[in-house]
Design a protein around this motif. Structure first.
Motif, PDB file in Angstrom:
ATOM      1  N   SER A  87      39.116  43.149  73.381  1.00 42.12           N
ATOM      2  CA  SER A  87      40.168  43.116  74.684  1.00 42.12           C
ATOM      3  C   SER A  87      40.270  44.783  74.844  1.00 42.12           C
ATOM      4  N   SER A  88      40.520  44.683  76.306  1.00 43.62           N
ATOM      5  CA  SER A  88      40.950  45.858  76.952  1.00 43.62           C
ATOM      6  C   SER A  88      42.529  45.554  77.289  1.00 43.62           C
ATOM      7  N   GLN A  89      43.534  46.398  76.333  1.00 41.76           N
ATOM      8  CA  GLN A  89      44.875  45.907  76.352  1.00 41.76           C
ATOM      9  C   GLN A  89      45.601  45.987  77.722  1.00 41.76           C
ATOM     10  N   ARG A  90      45.266  46.759  78.322  1.00 42.98           N
ATOM     11  CA  ARG A  90      45.977  46.922  79.713  1.00 42.98           C
ATOM     12  C   ARG A  90      45.209  46.948  80.761  1.00 42.98           C
ATOM     13  N   GLY A  91      43.624  46.717  80.588  1.00 47.56           N
ATOM     14  CA  GLY A  91      42.957  46.439  81.718  1.00 47.56           C
ATOM     15  C   GLY A  91      42.741  47.443  83.021  1.00 47.56           C
ATOM     16  N   THR A  92      42.639  46.909  84.266  1.00 48.37           N
ATOM     17  CA  THR A  92      42.607  48.011  85.135  1.00 48.37           C
ATOM     18  C   THR A  92      43.663  48.372  85.742  1.00 48.37           C
ATOM     19  N   SER A  93      44.957  47.404  85.470  1.00 51.17           N
ATOM     20  CA  SER A  93      46.155  47.810  86.042  1.00 51.17           C
ATOM     21  C   SER A  93      47.023  48.862  85.167  1.00 51.17           C
ATOM     22  N   ILE A 133      33.777  50.715  78.579  1.00 55.37           N
ATOM     23  CA  ILE A 133      34.472  50.073  79.677  1.00 55.37           C
ATOM     24  C   ILE A 133      34.726  50.910  80.880  1.00 55.37           C
ATOM     25  N   THR A 134      34.354  50.821  82.006  1.00 54.32           N
ATOM     26  CA  THR A 134      34.524  51.663  83.130  1.00 54.32           C
ATOM     27  C   THR A 134      35.887  51.224  83.904  1.00 54.32           C
ATOM     28  N   GLY A 135      36.442  52.366  84.645  1.00 53.23           N
ATOM     29  CA  GLY A 135      37.600  51.933  85.499  1.00 53.23           C
ATOM     30  C   GLY A 135      38.964  51.421  84.986  1.00 53.23           C
ATOM     31  N   GLN A 136      38.860  51.678  83.650  1.00 48.64           N
ATOM     32  CA  GLN A 136      40.225  51.320  83.003  1.00 48.64           C
ATOM     33  C   GLN A 136      40.839  52.429  81.792  1.00 48.64           C
ATOM     34  N   SER A 137      40.790  53.724  82.506  1.00 48.23           N
ATOM     35  CA  SER A 137      41.114  54.683  81.626  1.00 48.23           C
ATOM     36  C   SER A 137      42.513  54.826  81.034  1.00 48.23           C
ATOM     37  N   ASN A 197      36.679  57.528  75.950  1.00 49.16           N
ATOM     38  CA  ASN A 197      35.930  57.122  76.904  1.00 49.16           C
ATOM     39  C   ASN A 197      35.728  55.670  76.947  1.00 49.16           C
ATOM     40  N   MET A 198      36.839  55.074  76.493  1.00 50.23           N
ATOM     41  CA  MET A 198      36.993  53.458  76.307  1.00 50.23           C
ATOM     42  C   MET A 198      35.646  53.283  75.860  1.00 50.23           C
ATOM     43  N   GLU A 199      35.101  53.437  74.811  1.00 53.39           N
ATOM     44  CA  GLU A 199      33.847  53.002  74.047  1.00 53.39           C
ATOM     45  C   GLU A 199      34.109  52.192  72.780  1.00 53.39           C
ATOM     46  N   ALA A 255      23.613  50.793  83.480  1.00 53.85           N
ATOM     47  CA  ALA A 255      24.735  50.952  84.404  1.00 53.85           C
ATOM     48  C   ALA A 255      25.821  50.025  84.268  1.00 53.85           C
ATOM     49  N   ALA A 256      26.951  50.070  84.515  1.00 53.44           N
ATOM     50  CA  ALA A 256      28.177  48.886  84.560  1.00 53.44           C
ATOM     51  C   ALA A 256      27.624  47.683  84.995  1.00 53.44           C
ATOM     52  N   ASP A 257      28.237  46.506  84.384  1.00 53.34           N
ATOM     53  CA  ASP A 257      27.653  45.151  85.052  1.00 53.34           C
ATOM     54  C   ASP A 257      28.984  44.819  86.004  1.00 53.34           C
ATOM     55  N   ALA A 258      28.944  43.480  86.030  1.00 51.45           N
ATOM     56  CA  ALA A 258      29.807  43.014  87.216  1.00 51.45           C
ATOM     57  C   ALA A 258      31.188  43.023  86.565  1.00 51.45           C
ATOM     58  N   ASN A 259      31.461  43.123  85.210  1.00 48.35           N
ATOM     59  CA  ASN A 259      32.578  43.176  84.559  1.00 48.35           C
ATOM     60  C   ASN A 259      33.082  44.643  84.296  1.00 48.35           C
ATOM     61  N   GLY A 260      32.170  45.601  84.597  1.00 57.49           N
ATOM     62  CA  GLY A 260      32.594  47.233  84.532  1.00 57.49           C
ATOM     63  C   GLY A 260      32.224  47.561  83.219  1.00 57.49           C
ATOM     64  N   ILE A 261      31.361  47.039  82.455  1.00 63.77           N
ATOM     65  CA  ILE A 261      30.908  47.496  81.204  1.00 63.77           C
ATOM     66  C   ILE A 261      29.435  47.885  81.125  1.00 63.77           C
ATOM     67  N   MET A 262      29.287  49.082  80.495  1.00 64.28           N
ATOM     68  CA  MET A 262      28.037  49.533  80.353  1.00 64.28           C
ATOM     69  C   MET A 262      27.528  49.049  78.969  1.00 64.28           C
ATOM     70  N   LEU A 263      26.419  48.627  78.965  1.00 62.45           N
ATOM     71  CA  LEU A 263      25.929  47.939  77.612  1.00 62.45           C
ATOM     72  C   LEU A 263      24.486  48.620  77.570  1.00 62.45           C
ATOM     73  N   PRO A 264      23.744  48.345  76.358  1.00 60.15           N
ATOM     74  CA  PRO A 264      22.266  48.678  76.181  1.00 60.15           C
ATOM     75  C   PRO A 264      21.566  47.476  76.731  1.00 60.15           C
ATOM     76  N   ALA A 265      20.384  47.561  76.833  1.00 61.89           N
ATOM     77  CA  ALA A 265      19.621  46.664  77.615  1.00 61.89           C
ATOM     78  C   ALA A 265      19.414  45.362  76.661  1.00 61.89           C
ATOM     79  N   GLY A 266      19.352  44.140  76.961  1.00 66.00           N
ATOM     80  CA  GLY A 266      19.331  43.018  76.439  1.00 66.00           C
ATOM     81  C   GLY A 266      20.922  42.471  76.131  1.00 66.00           C
TER      82      GLY A 266
END
Length: 386
Positions: A363-369, A340-344, A322-324, A45-56
């Motif tokens: 980097s996410s070049q344009r982020g959530t905005s 990265i979620t929420g930054q389509s 998918n911003m992957e 699941a996405a973490d506090a930064n909105g990033i889905m990662l494998p375990a660890g």
């Protein structure tokens, strides 16, 4: 051919059956990478930064455009793009381009041995739309202008020496660069729908002030042999560099570029491909093509920046999709590594590993905005294969 042949130094015996026959050269080429289970398992699941990662694996935000980098007085640039890491004593430096026009340029963040940020600063100013680039073996950063008749600038990641324009490397819509110390060449991609692939041969290795620009020549297929031919007029005027040599092979939107062990990979965003040049045999083939994925949807689309790990895995960032960041393993398996979620309305740029290989920056070049003023630069830490 599987990357293990180059990156892991596998020994080929009397039979290539154990590798599915893909180690056999000649008329037969390996099939492009196919979807499969990634080396780190499924995304959580996405973490506090909105990033889905494998375990660890964990993520943190390093910098945000328009905001002061934590622990420094430096304001991070807009539209962060291509990047690379440099060893710095017991710590390291991450450099990042700014893909805006005008102003562009590049910045750097310095870390100590524990990964804490100690400083941030500008290393290039007054340039245009600095997109990707590449690291040199002598520890400079080549920052490339993605504009018509753009230049390559050689910069100092430590911010001590002034950046230098390198016109001998050609004037065109530059994207990425990758240095090959064996052949003493720098490979260059061109972000045009009918772009070419180049190499620059410095007169003296380690000095990019003069040399010969060459373009790759090959047939129209997706595999075969290639040669190089000198570009008569590297300044690209009045005739563009890509139109000066008859038989130059065309690529649909050159993007990222990575060299390791007699192989160079580069991506083309117009057709979602990863190309592989086998420099020992002067042959080329597809390492990945989303239209050739068998039995389901392609995990990697919008192919853009690319880097590699010491293990031999390729990490390919998506512009859109998918911003992957997807991994292509030495066994030619492709799978998502993070999302990265929420930054389509953004794109992922600048993937680069720390010198120890246990941290991945991007980097996410344009982020959530969705704006160049909303860029976010991240670090992911975890049990990467080395």
């Amino acid at each position: 051919m599987e990357r293990r042949t180059f990156l892991r130094g596998a020994v080929v015996g009397t039979s290539a059956a154990a590798f599915g026959g893909t180690l056999m050269r000649g008329a037969a080429y390996a099939a492009p990478a196919q979807p499969g289970a990634g080396p780190y398992g499924a995304l959580g699941a996405a973490d506090a930064n909105g990033i889905m990662l494998p375990a660890g694996f964990t993520s943190r935000v390093i910098a945000r455009s328009g905001q002061t980098v934590s622990g420094t007085s430096y304001t991070w640039h807009k539209a962060p793009d291509g990047g690379a890491c440099y060893a710095d004593g017991t710590g390291w430096i991450y450099v990042s381009n700014s893909e805006i026009n005008p102003s562009g340029g590049a910045s750097a963040v310095r870390f100590n041995s524990s990964g804490s940020i100690t400083s941030a600063y500008r290393i290039l100013s007054g340039t245009r739309q600095n997109c990707a680039g590449g690291k040199t073996p002598w520890n400079t950063w080549l920052s490339c202008e993605e504009v018509s008749l753009g230049y390559v600038y050689e910069t100092d990641p430590w911010g001590v020496n002034a950046a230098v324009r390198r016109p001998a490397m050609g004037r065109f819509k530059h994207e990425a660069a990758a240095a090959d110390p064996v052949r003493q060449a720098v490979y260059l991609t061109e972000d045009e729908s009918d772009g070419c692939f180049y190499r620059f041969l410095p007169t003296t290795w380690g000095n990019l002030s003069s040399g010969t620009l060459q373009v790759l020549k090959a047939g129209s297929g997706t595999s075969g042999s290639f040669t190089w031919q000198n570009v008569p007029d590297p300044d690209g005027s009045p005739t563009a560099t890509r139109n000066q040599v008859s038989g130059a092979k065309r690529f649909n939107g050159g993007e990222g570029c990575h060299y390791a062990n007699n192989t160079v990979w580069f991506t083309t965003k117009g057709d979602n491909r990863v190309w592989q040049l086998n420099l020992s045999s002067n042959t080329y083939e597809l390492a990945y093509d989303d239209s050739l994925v068998v039995g389901g949807g392609a995990p990697l689309t919008g192919v853009d920046n690319v880097t590699g790990s010491s293990f031999g895995d390729l990490y390919v960032a998506e512009d859109g999709g998918n911003m992957e960041i997807c991994v292509i393993t030495p066994d030619d398996v492709v799978a998502p590594f993070l999302r990265i979620t929420g930054q389509s309305s953004s794109e992922i740029c600048g993937p680069a590993f720390s010198p120890a290989g246990d941290r991945l920056y991007f980097s996410s070049q344009r982020g959530t905005s969705g704006s160049s003023s909303g860029g976010i630069t991240y670090e992911v830490t975890g049990p990467f294969r080395t």
